[in-house]
Design a protein around this motif. Sequence first.
Motif, short mmCIF file in Angstrom:
data_model
loop_
_atom_site.label_atom_id
_atom_site.label_comp_id
_atom_site.label_asym_id
_atom_site.label_seq_id
_atom_site.Cartn_x
_atom_site.Cartn_y
_atom_site.Cartn_z
N LYS A 161 0.57 -2.41 14.51
CA LYS A 161 -0.48 -1.67 12.90
C LYS A 161 -0.54 -2.60 12.24
CE LYS A 161 -0.90 2.18 14.12
NZ LYS A 161 -2.28 2.66 14.37
N ILE A 162 0.51 -3.49 11.63
CA ILE A 162 -0.27 -4.15 10.56
C ILE A 162 -1.26 -4.91 10.46
CG2 ILE A 162 1.30 -5.95 8.76
CD1 ILE A 162 3.55 -4.78 10.06
N TYR A 180 8.97 -2.60 10.78
CA TYR A 180 9.26 -3.34 9.13
C TYR A 180 9.37 -2.75 7.87
CZ TYR A 180 8.74 -7.18 12.58
OH TYR A 180 9.53 -8.48 13.49
N LYS A 181 9.89 -2.52 6.91
CA LYS A 181 9.67 -1.94 5.24
C LYS A 181 10.17 -3.09 4.58
CE LYS A 181 11.61 1.57 3.58
NZ LYS A 181 12.96 2.96 3.19
N ASP A 195 0.99 -1.22 0.13
CA ASP A 195 -0.03 0.16 -0.03
C ASP A 195 1.14 1.06 -0.16
OD1 ASP A 195 -2.30 1.35 -0.21
OD2 ASP A 195 -2.02 1.85 2.06
N ASP A 196 1.89 1.32 0.48
CA ASP A 196 3.01 2.33 0.89
C ASP A 196 4.48 1.64 0.85
OD1 ASP A 196 4.28 4.55 0.76
OD2 ASP A 196 3.15 5.36 2.24
N THR A 197 4.93 1.75 -0.01
CA THR A 197 6.37 0.83 -0.23
C THR A 197 7.10 1.61 0.97
OG1 THR A 197 7.27 1.57 -2.26
CG2 THR A 197 5.94 -0.58 -2.36
N SER A 198 6.97 2.95 1.64
CA SER A 198 8.09 3.62 1.46
C SER A 198 7.83 3.06 3.25
CB SER A 198 7.95 5.27 1.24
OG SER A 198 6.69 6.11 1.38
N GLN A 199 6.45 2.56 3.68
CA GLN A 199 6.19 3.65 4.97
C GLN A 199 6.51 2.30 5.52
OE1 GLN A 199 2.28 3.22 5.29
NE2 GLN A 199 1.87 4.64 7.30
N GLU A 200 7.39 2.76 6.61
CA GLU A 200 7.60 1.45 8.14
C GLU A 200 6.22 1.50 8.48
OE1 GLU A 200 12.64 2.22 8.74
OE2 GLU A 200 11.36 3.38 8.97
N LEU A 255 -2.76 0.91 5.51
CA LEU A 255 -2.23 1.43 7.08
C LEU A 255 -2.21 2.45 7.66
CD1 LEU A 255 0.96 -0.39 6.16
CD2 LEU A 255 0.13 -0.73 7.33
N ALA A 256 -2.86 2.49 8.87
CA ALA A 256 -3.25 3.89 9.36
C ALA A 256 -2.67 5.02 9.17
CB ALA A 256 -3.66 3.50 10.88
N GLU A 257 -2.50 6.08 9.90
CA GLU A 257 -1.81 6.92 9.25
C GLU A 257 -0.78 7.51 10.81
OE1 GLU A 257 -5.16 8.26 7.09
OE2 GLU A 257 -4.90 7.29 9.16
N GLY A 258 -0.03 7.95 10.50
CA GLY A 258 1.24 7.72 12.07
C GLY A 258 1.91 6.33 12.83
N SER A 259 1.66 5.60 11.89
CA SER A 259 1.97 4.29 11.89
C SER A 259 3.48 3.96 12.84
CB SER A 259 2.04 3.42 10.87
OG SER A 259 2.56 3.87 9.92
N THR A 260 4.78 5.82 12.21
CA THR A 260 5.80 5.75 13.48
C THR A 260 6.10 5.68 14.05
OG1 THR A 260 6.42 6.71 11.49
CG2 THR A 260 6.95 4.61 11.17
#
Lengths: 114, 325
Positions: free
Chosen positions: A31-32, A76-77, A21-26, A109-114
């Motif tokens: 969250k997953i 995870y990324k 969904d967003d490959t740059s997101q950690e 994935l929800a916002e602000g997951s990192t």
Amino acid sequence: MSPSEPRMTRATLLVLGAFMDDTSQEVYGSKITEAVGLASGTIHPILARFEALGWLESRWEEPGQVALGRPRRRLYKITPKGVVGAARALARAETKGSRFSSPQFSPRLAEGST
Amino acid sequence: MNEQRVPRWATSVQSVDYVTSIVRDEVARLEAELSLPLSALSAVGNHVESMRHRSARVDSLGLHLLPPAFYVEHCIAKLRAEIVGARMVGRPSRRLRARVGELRELLIAVVDITANVDVAGELDLPFELVSTAQSGARSGISCLDRISQALESIHLPPNAEPRSDAEHGHPNRSAEWMLQVTGRILPPLARDRYVEEFRGELYYLAEEGANLGAQLAYVFRQVGRLWSTRRALPEDLRYRARDSGKVAASRNQPAIVRAHYFSDVVRAYMDRRAASAIIRAASSNAKREKVFRRGSRGARSIVQVQHGRSGQKSSYAVTSGRHRR
């Protein structure tokens, strides 16, 4: 299926969909779990398998992000290799017209997951 | 705007109940008030889509940025679902706030576009259609503001009861202890990492307001899958030793071990720098890690080194007596 590719179950594909969904997101495990709607215990074996394959990479969150008195979270990324593998696996599942091809398949994935 | 704040006399539990009821009422009002405007927005959106193919002016005016009515409906449905399953103990769910924020942005976009562009004139639509969408969006924003305000007002009044550990974001000690203990199922090299990771998630659950039952359920689910996690670990994490590690070998006979896995460890063991080492025994019970320590009745020395074709050390034989964990 190549030997370097894990067996693609519904849960596996859901996890891959979440990362794609967003490959740059950690993101961290909880969250997953929330994003894909699976039981919490099912996520970590999948993440470990993908990490062993080099499809995912992980790191501890920065000390600055750690709130007082809380254990660190593991972020995870998806790796470039993982993106290619995941895209292939998801496409294969789509073309099979299996039960995997549902809108749930690319959970956000929800916002602000990192 | 009505001030809907938690009364000062309320305890923490009462404040959460109070806010939850306010939020539920407001969401019901939001759904009722947006029912007609969303139909209007849908009609405008359909017209925009059909006109986009004919005229570039639609895009240049930014009309294509009007949020689709179905997506606004979807966001309302998600907001409603969030409230039904909300765990707002101690503080409002962050997801609930995020949903409110997202919906508010969409409605603001509707108001901005319909206020700044003569949508009715440009698209040759009845003015009432656009004004209905705009006024509905405005009342929706007011509802969302009231919801945000109510969520903000979840706080501990000065005379409130002291909060429990869960409300502070600390997990229950039993759950945390159980994770620590059962984490020993994992191999030593991966254990610390995963136990910390699971504890981090347990804290997250506690911050979200999960009660003891939910925390224990999380722990049991993790424990139930620890063997799967262990099997999923890469080979070197499963078997490779720490320098401060231990020795594993087969039970009663010299065991052949794969040198390339353990060269560092074996070298340290042989140089007597390390008190012990882990070695994976390539015997029938290879998958079992048996722990031996120097000086115990376990593996005492490496008695044989086998050389491969290239002359490199390919395996070691380890004497082993009775094993001891």
